[in-house]
Design an enzyme around this catalytic site. Structure first.
Site, PDB file in Angstrom:
ATOM      1  N   GLU A  25      15.187   5.243 -16.458  1.00 23.65           N
ATOM      2  CA  GLU A  25      15.495   5.824 -15.143  1.00 23.65           C
ATOM      3  C   GLU A  25      17.000   5.958 -14.914  1.00 23.65           C
ATOM      4  OE1 GLU A  25      13.094   3.182 -12.893  1.00 23.65           O
ATOM      5  OE2 GLU A  25      14.657   1.720 -12.512  1.00 23.65           O
ATOM      6  N   SER A  34      14.034  31.969 -25.380  1.00 21.78           N
ATOM      7  CA  SER A  34      14.460  33.095 -26.225  1.00 21.78           C
ATOM      8  C   SER A  34      15.222  32.595 -27.453  1.00 21.78           C
ATOM      9  CB  SER A  34      15.352  34.027 -25.414  1.00 21.78           C
ATOM     10  OG  SER A  34      16.595  33.379 -25.162  1.00 21.78           O
ATOM     11  N   GLY A  67       2.103   6.790  -8.323  1.00 24.73           N
ATOM     12  CA  GLY A  67       0.789   6.476  -7.787  1.00 24.73           C
ATOM     13  C   GLY A  67      -0.093   7.685  -7.530  1.00 24.73           C
ATOM     14  N   TYR A 111       0.850  -1.196   0.000  1.00 21.69           N
ATOM     15  CA  TYR A 111       0.000   0.000   0.000  1.00 21.69           C
ATOM     16  C   TYR A 111       0.886   1.246   0.000  1.00 21.69           C
ATOM     17  CZ  TYR A 111      -4.533   2.275   0.789  1.00 21.69           C
ATOM     18  OH  TYR A 111      -5.700   2.996   0.634  1.00 21.69           O
ATOM     19  N   GLY A 112       1.811   1.284  -0.964  1.00 22.85           N
ATOM     20  CA  GLY A 112       2.691   2.442  -1.090  1.00 22.85           C
ATOM     21  C   GLY A 112       2.216   3.305  -2.233  1.00 22.85           C
ATOM     22  N   SER A 113       3.168   3.791  -3.030  1.00 18.81           N
ATOM     23  CA  SER A 113       2.859   4.701  -4.128  1.00 18.81           C
ATOM     24  C   SER A 113       1.807   4.100  -5.071  1.00 18.81           C
ATOM     25  CB  SER A 113       4.160   5.018  -4.881  1.00 18.81           C
ATOM     26  OG  SER A 113       3.891   5.753  -6.043  1.00 18.81           O
ATOM     27  N   ASP A 163      12.217   0.625 -19.061  1.00 20.81           N
ATOM     28  CA  ASP A 163      11.983   1.338 -17.805  1.00 20.81           C
ATOM     29  C   ASP A 163      13.300   1.540 -17.055  1.00 20.81           C
ATOM     30  OD1 ASP A 163       9.675   2.230 -15.953  1.00 20.81           O
ATOM     31  OD2 ASP A 163      10.903   0.996 -14.618  1.00 20.81           O
ATOM     32  N   THR A 182       2.262   1.397   6.482  1.00 20.84           N
ATOM     33  CA  THR A 182       1.161   1.813   5.611  1.00 20.84           C
ATOM     34  C   THR A 182      -0.192   1.204   6.020  1.00 20.84           C
ATOM     35  OG1 THR A 182       1.968   0.113   4.095  1.00 20.84           O
ATOM     36  CG2 THR A 182       2.518   2.386   3.570  1.00 20.84           C
ATOM     37  N   HIS A 214       5.630  -3.679 -12.753  1.00 19.97           N
ATOM     38  CA  HIS A 214       6.951  -3.571 -13.383  1.00 19.97           C
ATOM     39  C   HIS A 214       7.420  -5.008 -13.576  1.00 19.97           C
ATOM     40  CE1 HIS A 214      10.962  -2.320 -14.352  1.00 19.97           C
ATOM     41  NE2 HIS A 214      11.485  -2.487 -13.165  1.00 19.97           N
TER      42      HIS A 214
HETATM   43  P1  NAD Z   1       6.513   1.318  -2.489  1.00 21.44           P
HETATM   44  O1  NAD Z   1       7.953   1.372  -2.128  1.00 21.44           O
HETATM   45  O2  NAD Z   1       5.743   2.585  -2.415  1.00 21.44           O
HETATM   46  O3  NAD Z   1       5.789   0.159  -1.617  1.00 21.44           O
HETATM   47  C1  NAD Z   1       5.596   0.309  -0.295  1.00 21.44           C
HETATM   48  C2  NAD Z   1       4.659  -0.796   0.193  1.00 21.44           C
HETATM   49  O4  NAD Z   1       5.326  -2.058   0.192  1.00 21.44           O
HETATM   50  C3  NAD Z   1       4.221  -0.512   1.599  1.00 21.44           C
HETATM   51  O5  NAD Z   1       2.890  -0.917   1.782  1.00 21.44           O
HETATM   52  C4  NAD Z   1       5.159  -1.382   2.440  1.00 21.44           C
HETATM   53  O6  NAD Z   1       4.560  -1.808   3.636  1.00 21.44           O
HETATM   54  C5  NAD Z   1       5.411  -2.573   1.515  1.00 21.44           C
HETATM   55  N1  NAD Z   1       6.750  -3.125   1.726  1.00 21.44           N
HETATM   56  C6  NAD Z   1       7.919  -2.443   1.801  1.00 21.44           C
HETATM   57  N2  NAD Z   1       8.956  -3.285   1.983  1.00 21.44           N
HETATM   58  C7  NAD Z   1       8.428  -4.524   2.048  1.00 21.44           C
HETATM   59  C8  NAD Z   1       8.994  -5.817   2.256  1.00 21.44           C
HETATM   60  N3  NAD Z   1      10.309  -5.985   2.416  1.00 21.44           N
HETATM   61  N4  NAD Z   1       8.156  -6.870   2.250  1.00 21.44           N
HETATM   62  C9  NAD Z   1       6.834  -6.706   2.071  1.00 21.44           C
HETATM   63  N5  NAD Z   1       6.231  -5.503   1.908  1.00 21.44           N
HETATM   64  C10 NAD Z   1       7.032  -4.431   1.877  1.00 21.44           C
HETATM   65  O7  NAD Z   1       6.364   0.623  -3.905  1.00 21.44           O
HETATM   66  P2  NAD Z   1       5.972   1.319  -5.303  1.00 21.44           P
HETATM   67  O8  NAD Z   1       6.966   2.390  -5.619  1.00 21.44           O
HETATM   68  O9  NAD Z   1       4.521   1.591  -5.315  1.00 21.44           O
HETATM   69  O10 NAD Z   1       6.295   0.093  -6.274  1.00 21.44           O
HETATM   70  C11 NAD Z   1       5.455  -1.041  -6.354  1.00 21.44           C
HETATM   71  C12 NAD Z   1       5.625  -1.667  -7.719  1.00 21.44           C
HETATM   72  O11 NAD Z   1       5.177  -0.735  -8.707  1.00 21.44           O
HETATM   73  C13 NAD Z   1       7.067  -1.981  -8.077  1.00 21.44           C
HETATM   74  O12 NAD Z   1       7.077  -3.142  -8.870  1.00 21.44           O
HETATM   75  C14 NAD Z   1       7.492  -0.782  -8.907  1.00 21.44           C
HETATM   76  O13 NAD Z   1       8.552  -1.061  -9.799  1.00 21.44           O
HETATM   77  C15 NAD Z   1       6.206  -0.495  -9.654  1.00 21.44           C
HETATM   78  N6  NAD Z   1       6.043   0.851 -10.181  1.00 21.44           N
HETATM   79  C16 NAD Z   1       6.253   1.922  -9.368  1.00 21.44           C
HETATM   80  C17 NAD Z   1       6.059   3.209  -9.848  1.00 21.44           C
HETATM   81  C18 NAD Z   1       6.230   4.405  -8.950  1.00 21.44           C
HETATM   82  O14 NAD Z   1       6.054   5.514  -9.443  1.00 21.44           O
HETATM   83  N7  NAD Z   1       6.525   4.297  -7.684  1.00 21.44           N
HETATM   84  C19 NAD Z   1       5.646   3.406 -11.190  1.00 21.44           C
HETATM   85  C20 NAD Z   1       5.390   2.275 -11.990  1.00 21.44           C
HETATM   86  C21 NAD Z   1       5.601   1.013 -11.461  1.00 21.44           C
END
Ligand code: NAD
Ligand code: MG
Length: 329
Positions: A193, A250, A132, A24-26, A189, A52, A106
């Site tokens: 980056e 310019s 996100g 439940y992150g980004s 990707d 989270t 990803h």
């Molecule tokens: P994030 O770092 O925001 O995820 C955090 C979440 O993962 C939290 O809920 C946390 O509790 C949980 N977490 C953290 N470490 C953990 C662990 N060791 N074990 C279990 N849970 C754990 O992740 P994100 O950036 O949303 O990325 C998630 C996926 O989306 C990845 O595959 C990433 O490559 C992909 N992605 C991300 C973005 C972006 O903008 N952030 C864009 C496109 C794709």
């Protein structure tokens, strides 16, 4: 190019099924909220006591363990950091029901075989082309961030339709869903980056700043030139490509751009970009990243600290403190 739009989606293909959003992150928060608002049955899976959890509960989800969330779900989305996904997969494997769909945002874990999915599962990719919070805000505004769609394993012969229904729930079909493969998404990707977005751009900024400071100019003035104003140019490029950027800068800036730009970033830089791409394609980068992660991130932490301790960061923090509007977003 193959692009799917709203009328291509069959959202009913996921009706009556539970979707487990793990993490439940980004991305996780945006996916869970958008899918729920689109009428899907969503549960959130998280580590017990994770940071989270409280946020997910505030947003009205009943938070479960990864295993419980996965149990009985028709579709399971892996939305925790890439380096944590293989371990979570192993943990929940016994709870994934037959012929379920596992979904990634990803392709890293599948493309580099950190996860070898069970043979009865559909394995799909929905990669939103934005962070996100943008995925959430655009959805709320009735628009949608474009997504990439890919299929690695299609057991039910409905894998792509199921992935598209998920993307539709995110708002992705409003922006357009472009067909790709796990390999193409992962390698482009990572290249983007590393060479251009995070790596290349930040190096260009820092070296520009250092060049001015070492020539005796004030660091504050150098900061405005090389870091602060990047946003103005990026916004123009984002909205209308090179043409819009040229239209708004310019005549003098344009002449300098066309004549000096290629001296700074030239064939030798591009040759190095090809080297970076090769290490992505042959798995060297992925191997290095996995072993760095497994040994507790010593080099990662050292390099990160070096970036944070650099002069441009000290000057920048002071100057940004005086620009109140920057704290609004
Ligand atoms: P994030 O770092 O925001 O995820 C955090 C979440 O993962 C939290 O809920 C946390 O509790 C949980 N977490 C953290 N470490 C953990 C662990 N060791 N074990 C279990 N849970 C754990 O992740 P994100 O950036 O949303 O990325 C998630 C996926 O989306 C990845 O595959 C990433 O490559 C992909 N992605 C991300 C973005 C972006 O903008 N952030 C864009 C496109 C794709
Ligand atoms: Mg850097």
């Amino acid at each position: 190019m193959e692009l799917f739009v709203e009328s291509d989606a069959q959202p009913e293909i996921l009706s009556g099924e539970r979707i487990a959003v793990l993490g439940y992150g980004s991305q996780g928060r945006a996916h869970a909220l958008n899918l729920r608002d689109s009428g899907y049955d969503v549960v959130v899976g998280l580590r017990p006591g994770g940071k989270t959890s409280a946020q997910a509960e505030n947003d009205g989800f009943s938070v479960q363990t990864f295993k419980d969330a996965a149990n009985g779900a028709g579709l399971i989305a892996f939305l925790m950091p890439d380096m944590a996904q293989a371990e979570v997969y192993e943990q929940i494997l016994g709870n994934i029901k037959e012929n379920a769909t596992i979904l990634f945002a990803h392709g890293f874990n599948i493309h580099y075989s950190l996860i070898t999915p069970r043979e009865d599962l559909d394995v799909v990719l929905i990669a939103p082309k934005g962070p996100g919070d943008l995925v959430r805000r655009q959805y709320e505004a009735g628009r949608g961030v474009p997504c990439l769609i890919g299929v690695h394993q299609d057991i039910t012969e409905k894998a792509e339709a199921r992935a598209l229904a998920y993307a539709h729930g995110l708002g992705g079909t409003r922006g357009g869903v472009l067909r790709t493969t796990f390999g193409e998404e992962t390698e482009t990707d990572l290249f983007g980056e590393q060479a251009v977005l995070c790596g290349g751009l930040s190096e260009l900024i820092v070296r520009g700043f250092q060049t001015l400071v070492e020539a005796g100019y004030q660091p504050e003035v150098a900061y405005f030139e090389c870091m602060h104003e990047v946003k103005l140019i990026v916004d123009l490029l984002h909205e209308g490509g090179l043409a819009k950027m040229h239209e708004f800068v310019s005549e003098t800036a344009k002449y300098g751009d066309l004549t000096s730009g290629p001296k700074v970033v030239d064939e030798t830089t591009q040759e190095k970009m090809r080297g970076v791409l090769k290490e992505i394609q042959d798995g060297t980068f992925a191997n290095n990243w996995v072993s760095e992660y497994q040994s507790g991130l010593p080099e990662y932490n050292r390099l990160l600290q070096e970036d944070l301790d650099s002069d441009i960061e000290t000057v920048g923090a002071q100057l940004r403190g005086r620009m109140a509007w920057l704290q609004d977003s």
